[in-house]
Scaffold this motif. Structure first.
Motif, PDB file in Angstrom:
ATOM      1  N   LYS A  58       0.873  -1.171   0.000  1.00 47.99           N
ATOM      2  CA  LYS A  58       0.000   0.000   0.000  1.00 47.99           C
ATOM      3  C   LYS A  58       0.915   1.227   0.000  1.00 47.99           C
ATOM      4  CE  LYS A  58      -3.957   1.939   2.475  1.00 47.99           C
ATOM      5  NZ  LYS A  58      -4.796   1.791   3.687  1.00 47.99           N
ATOM      6  N   VAL A  59       0.588   2.207  -0.838  1.00 49.22           N
ATOM      7  CA  VAL A  59       1.431   3.389  -1.012  1.00 49.22           C
ATOM      8  C   VAL A  59       0.616   4.637  -0.690  1.00 49.22           C
ATOM      9  CG1 VAL A  59       2.891   4.668  -2.635  1.00 49.22           C
ATOM     10  CG2 VAL A  59       2.691   2.170  -2.837  1.00 49.22           C
ATOM     11  N   ARG A  60       1.171   5.467   0.206  1.00 49.57           N
ATOM     12  CA  ARG A  60       0.481   6.713   0.589  1.00 49.57           C
ATOM     13  C   ARG A  60       1.486   7.869   0.574  1.00 49.57           C
ATOM     14  NH1 ARG A  60      -4.283   7.735   4.187  1.00 49.57           N
ATOM     15  NH2 ARG A  60      -4.226   9.958   4.561  1.00 49.57           N
ATOM     16  N   PRO A  61       1.574   8.598  -0.551  1.00 47.61           N
ATOM     17  CA  PRO A  61       2.473   9.758  -0.617  1.00 47.61           C
ATOM     18  C   PRO A  61       1.822  10.999  -0.006  1.00 47.61           C
ATOM     19  CG  PRO A  61       2.074   8.786  -2.791  1.00 47.61           C
ATOM     20  CD  PRO A  61       1.032   8.267  -1.855  1.00 47.61           C
ATOM     21  N   ASP A  62       2.649  11.878   0.520  1.00 43.32           N
ATOM     22  CA  ASP A  62       2.201  13.182   1.007  1.00 43.32           C
ATOM     23  C   ASP A  62       2.465  14.182  -0.122  1.00 43.32           C
ATOM     24  OD1 ASP A  62       1.408  15.339   2.488  1.00 43.32           O
ATOM     25  OD2 ASP A  62       3.201  15.386   3.744  1.00 43.32           O
ATOM     26  N   PHE A  63       1.518  14.260  -1.065  1.00 40.15           N
ATOM     27  CA  PHE A  63       1.704  15.093  -2.253  1.00 40.15           C
ATOM     28  C   PHE A  63       1.756  16.582  -1.917  1.00 40.15           C
ATOM     29  CE2 PHE A  63      -0.852  11.551  -4.367  1.00 40.15           C
ATOM     30  CZ  PHE A  63       0.260  10.944  -4.919  1.00 40.15           C
ATOM     31  N   LYS A  64       2.766  17.268  -2.446  1.00 36.18           N
ATOM     32  CA  LYS A  64       2.859  18.715  -2.290  1.00 36.18           C
ATOM     33  C   LYS A  64       3.156  19.410  -3.625  1.00 36.18           C
ATOM     34  CE  LYS A  64       4.198  19.009   2.593  1.00 36.18           C
ATOM     35  NZ  LYS A  64       3.137  18.217   3.033  1.00 36.18           N
ATOM     36  N   ALA A  65       3.789  18.723  -4.552  1.00 36.81           N
ATOM     37  CA  ALA A  65       4.174  19.331  -5.836  1.00 36.81           C
ATOM     38  C   ALA A  65       3.958  18.325  -6.962  1.00 36.81           C
ATOM     39  CB  ALA A  65       5.645  19.751  -5.790  1.00 36.81           C
ATOM     40  N   TYR A  66       3.896  18.849  -8.196  1.00 39.25           N
ATOM     41  CA  TYR A  66       3.829  17.967  -9.357  1.00 39.25           C
ATOM     42  C   TYR A  66       4.971  16.960  -9.312  1.00 39.25           C
ATOM     43  CZ  TYR A  66       0.394  20.913 -11.774  1.00 39.25           C
ATOM     44  OH  TYR A  66      -0.723  21.599 -12.132  1.00 39.25           O
ATOM     45  N   TYR A  67       4.677  15.746  -9.698  1.00 44.69           N
ATOM     46  CA  TYR A  67       5.620  14.627  -9.812  1.00 44.69           C
ATOM     47  C   TYR A  67       6.060  14.038  -8.470  1.00 44.69           C
ATOM     48  CZ  TYR A  67       5.889  16.934 -14.346  1.00 44.69           C
ATOM     49  OH  TYR A  67       5.584  17.573 -15.529  1.00 44.69           O
ATOM     50  N   ASP A  68       5.598  14.600  -7.347  1.00 42.85           N
ATOM     51  CA  ASP A  68       5.822  13.912  -6.079  1.00 42.85           C
ATOM     52  C   ASP A  68       5.212  12.522  -6.208  1.00 42.85           C
ATOM     53  OD1 ASP A  68       6.986  16.137  -4.958  1.00 42.85           O
ATOM     54  OD2 ASP A  68       5.467  16.436  -3.411  1.00 42.85           O
ATOM     55  N   ALA A  69       5.922  11.500  -5.697  1.00 47.60           N
ATOM     56  CA  ALA A  69       5.419  10.140  -5.878  1.00 47.60           C
ATOM     57  C   ALA A  69       6.029   9.175  -4.880  1.00 47.60           C
ATOM     58  CB  ALA A  69       5.716   9.645  -7.296  1.00 47.60           C
ATOM     59  N   GLY A  70       5.290   8.104  -4.676  1.00 50.29           N
ATOM     60  CA  GLY A  70       5.789   6.904  -4.031  1.00 50.29           C
ATOM     61  C   GLY A  70       5.752   5.813  -5.075  1.00 50.29           C
ATOM     62  N   ALA A  71       6.810   5.019  -5.151  1.00 49.55           N
ATOM     63  CA  ALA A  71       6.901   4.066  -6.255  1.00 49.55           C
ATOM     64  C   ALA A  71       7.525   2.745  -5.838  1.00 49.55           C
ATOM     65  CB  ALA A  71       7.727   4.671  -7.391  1.00 49.55           C
ATOM     66  N   MET A  72       7.264   1.740  -6.657  1.00 46.01           N
ATOM     67  CA  MET A  72       7.985   0.477  -6.610  1.00 46.01           C
ATOM     68  C   MET A  72       8.986   0.549  -7.757  1.00 46.01           C
ATOM     69  SD  MET A  72       4.749  -2.062  -6.188  1.00 46.01           S
ATOM     70  CE  MET A  72       5.297  -3.285  -5.045  1.00 46.01           C
ATOM     71  N   MET A  73      10.202   0.090  -7.491  1.00 47.99           N
ATOM     72  CA  MET A  73      11.253   0.125  -8.521  1.00 47.99           C
ATOM     73  C   MET A  73      11.804  -1.276  -8.750  1.00 47.99           C
ATOM     74  SD  MET A  73      11.964   3.367  -9.529  1.00 47.99           S
ATOM     75  CE  MET A  73      13.641   3.289 -10.125  1.00 47.99           C
ATOM     76  N   PHE A  74      11.992  -1.607 -10.013  1.00 49.80           N
ATOM     77  CA  PHE A  74      12.741  -2.799 -10.408  1.00 49.80           C
ATOM     78  C   PHE A  74      13.981  -2.253 -11.096  1.00 49.80           C
ATOM     79  CE2 PHE A  74      13.603  -6.294 -13.506  1.00 49.80           C
ATOM     80  CZ  PHE A  74      13.975  -7.245 -12.569  1.00 49.80           C
ATOM     81  N   TYR A  75      15.116  -2.384 -10.427  1.00 54.04           N
ATOM     82  CA  TYR A  75      16.324  -1.658 -10.811  1.00 54.04           C
ATOM     83  C   TYR A  75      17.432  -2.622 -11.226  1.00 54.04           C
ATOM     84  CZ  TYR A  75      20.251   1.608 -10.331  1.00 54.04           C
ATOM     85  OH  TYR A  75      21.360   2.383 -10.560  1.00 54.04           O
ATOM     86  N   VAL A  76      17.882  -2.487 -12.479  1.00 48.74           N
ATOM     87  CA  VAL A  76      19.018  -3.266 -12.959  1.00 48.74           C
ATOM     88  C   VAL A  76      20.285  -2.418 -12.882  1.00 48.74           C
ATOM     89  CG1 VAL A  76      19.989  -4.544 -14.912  1.00 48.74           C
ATOM     90  CG2 VAL A  76      17.520  -4.654 -14.444  1.00 48.74           C
ATOM     91  N   ASP A  77      20.247  -1.217 -13.474  1.00 52.67           N
ATOM     92  CA  ASP A  77      21.341  -0.249 -13.375  1.00 52.67           C
ATOM     93  C   ASP A  77      20.792   1.120 -13.766  1.00 52.67           C
ATOM     94  OD1 ASP A  77      21.456   0.019 -16.277  1.00 52.67           O
ATOM     95  OD2 ASP A  77      22.728  -1.760 -16.337  1.00 52.67           O
TER      96      ASP A  77
END
Length: 191
Positions: A58-77
């Motif tokens: 469950k993701v709950r961001p405290d939005f204040k500006a455009y593009y503020d986000a909470g995310a899941m990342m799949f990171y290779v490099d």
């Protein structure tokens, strides 16, 4: 499970079953396809993965500006990664957003979300990635299903990210975190 940082956060805390991550200002993961904008400085709380898996939370961001986000990342490099975000978009409302990067990033705004939090799920089966969201963790909607065929896929990490590309920082609460080393059974339905 989570045991490393890809970029340090401004603030971090674990409160029972909730992980709080706050990003600094001007933090992002994006390689613009039509300009020279490049960012890979948002904090990701991660762990290494090999083979199939599913991460849900469950993701709950405290939005204040455009593009503020909470995310899941799949990171290779730095040039190969997937960001699946609940973001305050520049189209006037929060939405589910997906960004797939293989050299350059694409950017896809998804459905409008009227609630302050949503459940998100990222699942990998071989080279196929499924991204899903839910309002109740029971009914899931597919956002994107695609093949991610990049080098070093077996040396990847998965994690939780907070970002604030245009703002002064964003605090995100991640809860109800579930991980399994299996893909979902139905890659279209996310279950």
């Amino acid at each position: 499970m989570f045991n490393k940082w890809i970029n340090e956060p401004k603030y971090f805390n674990k409160e029972k079953e909730t992980i709080i991550i706050e990003s600094d200002a001007k933090t992002d993961f994006f390689v613009a396809p039509a300009s020279d904008y490049l960012a890979h400085n948002a904090p990701i709380y991660a762990f290494d993965v090999q083979g199939d898996f599913t991460l849900e939370c469950k993701v709950r961001p405290d939005f204040k500006a455009y593009y503020d986000a909470g995310a899941m990342m799949f990171y290779v490099d730095e040039k190969a990664w997937i960001k699946f975000a609940f973001e305050s978009t520049d189209i006037g409302h929060p939405a589910v957003v997906s960004v797939v990067t293989d050299g350059a990033s694409d950017d896809a705004n998804g459905e409008k979300v009227d609630s302050p939090s949503i459940w998100m799920k990222l699942s990998k089966k071989d080279k196929v990635i499924g991204l899903y969201f839910s309002h109740d963790a029971l009914e899931w909607r597919m956002v994107r299903l695609f093949q991610f065929d990049v080098k070093n896929l077996d040396k990847a990490s998965v994690g939780l990210e907070a970002q604030s590309p245009a703002g002064l920082g964003c605090k995100v609460a991640f809860s109800d975190i579930k991980y399994t080393d299996k893909a979902v059974e139905d890659m279209r339905k996310g279950i």
